[in-house]
Motif scaffolding. Sequence first.
Motif, PDB file in Angstrom:
ATOM      1  N   ARG A   1      14.446 -79.830  20.176  1.00  0.00           N
ATOM      2  CA  ARG A   1      14.323 -78.753  21.373  1.00  0.00           C
ATOM      3  C   ARG A   1      13.057 -78.246  21.149  1.00  0.00           C
ATOM      4  O   ARG A   1      13.002 -77.500  22.169  1.00  0.00           O
TER       5      ARG A   1
ATOM      6  N   ASN B   1      12.038 -78.718  25.349  1.00  0.00           N
ATOM      7  CA  ASN B   1      11.924 -77.014  25.859  1.00  0.00           C
ATOM      8  C   ASN B   1      11.870 -75.621  25.764  1.00  0.00           C
ATOM      9  O   ASN B   1      12.539 -75.076  26.344  1.00  0.00           O
ATOM     10  N   ARG B   2      10.853 -76.202  24.611  1.00  0.00           N
ATOM     11  CA  ARG B   2      10.780 -74.154  24.249  1.00  0.00           C
ATOM     12  C   ARG B   2      12.130 -73.725  23.757  1.00  0.00           C
ATOM     13  O   ARG B   2      11.870 -72.677  23.639  1.00  0.00           O
ATOM     14  N   LEU B   3      13.466 -74.914  23.171  1.00  0.00           N
ATOM     15  CA  LEU B   3      14.041 -73.612  22.666  1.00  0.00           C
ATOM     16  C   LEU B   3      14.237 -73.668  21.227  1.00  0.00           C
ATOM     17  O   LEU B   3      14.769 -72.661  20.900  1.00  0.00           O
TER      18      LEU B   3
ATOM     19  N   ALA C   1      10.906 -70.873  32.461  1.00  0.00           N
ATOM     20  CA  ALA C   1      12.141 -71.018  33.755  1.00  0.00           C
ATOM     21  C   ALA C   1      12.008 -71.947  34.201  1.00  0.00           C
ATOM     22  O   ALA C   1      12.584 -73.437  34.568  1.00  0.00           O
ATOM     23  N   ARG C   2      10.247 -72.191  35.185  1.00  0.00           N
ATOM     24  CA  ARG C   2      10.677 -73.682  36.661  1.00  0.00           C
ATOM     25  C   ARG C   2      10.710 -74.523  35.684  1.00  0.00           C
ATOM     26  O   ARG C   2      10.872 -75.766  35.834  1.00  0.00           O
TER      27      ARG C   2
ATOM     28  N   ARG D   1      11.682 -75.598  32.379  1.00  0.00           N
ATOM     29  CA  ARG D   1      12.414 -75.951  32.034  1.00  0.00           C
ATOM     30  C   ARG D   1      14.075 -76.300  33.206  1.00  0.00           C
ATOM     31  O   ARG D   1      14.526 -77.562  32.384  1.00  0.00           O
ATOM     32  N   ALA D   2      14.012 -75.973  34.095  1.00  0.00           N
ATOM     33  CA  ALA D   2      14.701 -76.574  35.295  1.00  0.00           C
ATOM     34  C   ALA D   2      14.226 -77.730  35.155  1.00  0.00           C
ATOM     35  O   ALA D   2      15.548 -78.829  35.834  1.00  0.00           O
TER      36      ALA D   2
ATOM     37  N   MET E   1      18.540 -81.016  28.970  1.00  0.00           N
ATOM     38  CA  MET E   1      19.298 -80.764  28.285  1.00  0.00           C
ATOM     39  C   MET E   1      21.381 -80.845  28.291  1.00  0.00           C
ATOM     40  O   MET E   1      21.718 -80.113  28.923  1.00  0.00           O
TER      41      MET E   1
ATOM     42  N   PHE F   1      23.506 -80.949  25.357  1.00  0.00           N
ATOM     43  CA  PHE F   1      23.950 -80.142  23.440  1.00  0.00           C
ATOM     44  C   PHE F   1      25.167 -81.447  23.461  1.00  0.00           C
ATOM     45  O   PHE F   1      26.791 -81.623  23.664  1.00  0.00           O
TER      46      PHE F   1
ATOM     47  N   ASN G   1      28.660 -77.098  25.720  1.00  0.00           N
ATOM     48  CA  ASN G   1      28.401 -75.682  25.805  1.00  0.00           C
ATOM     49  C   ASN G   1      28.250 -75.473  27.894  1.00  0.00           C
ATOM     50  O   ASN G   1      27.536 -74.892  27.830  1.00  0.00           O
ATOM     51  N   LEU G   2      29.118 -75.819  27.520  1.00  0.00           N
ATOM     52  CA  LEU G   2      29.982 -75.472  29.141  1.00  0.00           C
ATOM     53  C   LEU G   2      30.029 -73.658  29.379  1.00  0.00           C
ATOM     54  O   LEU G   2      30.182 -73.911  28.323  1.00  0.00           O
TER      55      LEU G   2
ATOM     56  N   ARG H   1      25.509 -81.381  34.896  1.00  0.00           N
ATOM     57  CA  ARG H   1      24.906 -80.049  35.405  1.00  0.00           C
ATOM     58  C   ARG H   1      23.615 -80.379  35.116  1.00  0.00           C
ATOM     59  O   ARG H   1      22.897 -79.776  35.487  1.00  0.00           O
TER      60      ARG H   1
END
Lengths: 258, 221
Positions: free
Chosen positions: A61, A64-66, A89-90, A92-93, A97, A99, A103-104, A165
Amino acid sequence: MTEVSVTKDAIPAADDLVVLKNVNKHFGALHVLQDIDLTIARGEVVVVIGPSGSGKSTLCRTINRLETIDSGAITIDGKPLPQEGKELARLRADVGMVFQSFNLFAHKTVLENVMLGQVKVRRTAKAEAEEKARGLLDRVGVGTQADKYPAQLSGGQQQRVAIARALAMDPKVMLFDEPTSALDPEMINEVLEVMQQLARDGMTMVVVTHEMGFARSAANRVVFMADGRIVEEATPDQFFSNPRSDRAKDFLSKILHH
Amino acid sequence: MFDFLEGYDLWAAFWTTVKLTALSAVGSLIWGTLLAGMRVSPVPLMRGFGTAYVNVVRNIPLTVIIVFTSLGLFQTLNINMGADDFTTINFRLAVFGLTAYTAAFVCEALRSGINTVPVGQAEAARAIGLSFTQVLTLVILPQAFRSVVGPLANVLIALTKNTTVAAAIGVTEAALLMREMIENEAQLILIGAVFAFGYICLTLPTGLILGWVSKKVAVKR
């Protein structure tokens, strides 16, 4: 307790995609990540295994800096991980990821789940996004479920939608945080098969898992973590047949022989 | 038996009540949503403002707020809400006061709705590259709203009845007419009953319809 030095076998290729240098993180008094150095090459599949609480999910995690890190540096495709905001945000796109709990987006249909990022982040036209979404849903084998809501799908189907997704963003690297741990046993394989296929297609993947079969067959490299440290890095063959650290031997003896 | 109703325009009075309710409802829904957004924002200044606003405004009696809009905003600060006749000014001041007050309750209802949305929803939304505002407006708030339709119906019913306070600054809504009629006619109980019935006609369907909507839009997990 004796210190086990990190042993490395697999030599990463020159084309490094994700680089973690000297990463440290604390949860209060708990030092969950201790001096983590890890390099993941483009197209490489790295499987992270280890006992519960070893910090492997946290490691995944941070990429992507969660989870933020306390010290050290993480770069993705040569660029350091940005702070909060548009830059992050850019980035992370570009980092997919998946989970443990899928987490849909519960209020959107399966199709809308796969289209959302394309339309709102990539600014793709709706028709184009839908075509791509349907293609990806077919690819992971849930094309016929496109108009249902996530709660109407089985866990395995939901997780495959979650993979679609993430893929819809054309990520440079995919992170899997225990993707099969919340699934009934008979649904694990349908998800693993999709992941195997991705690995064969050359996707760069970081997979935190307890599925040793997947680690053996799909991984280029196995990273074994315990108590917040990377204890051993090796090719799957070497790791499973001839682990060098005592901690890994102990771990494998507990999970492989019964 | 209902002779005492002659010469009074009940429809006009209740129509003013409906307009006060509808405009304040829309206003407080918008302002309350913004406040809720502030209260969950990562910016400490905004969080602080949202928290302070809610805790101050919801603890002041509505009568004080409504009277202040007239005495403070209009008569002292000369804020006339873009109108020149007293009827319109007072009506707009009442809508402003009711909106400011009700928004605090909308915000808190919505915030409890935000808390029902699993953390993973926000994480997944951030992970595909959505910005904070996008995460909030595309993923969190739509789910939060669906889970608080019931509580928001309560707020709306309370707002409908709270519009009676606008009588304090001379807005000619139902409660003001009722006071006038009670003074002029010797039919205290009947007049009271007629107006009580009028309010029930407004609020009962609100509750029933929103109760049905609440079930209809609930998010299945």
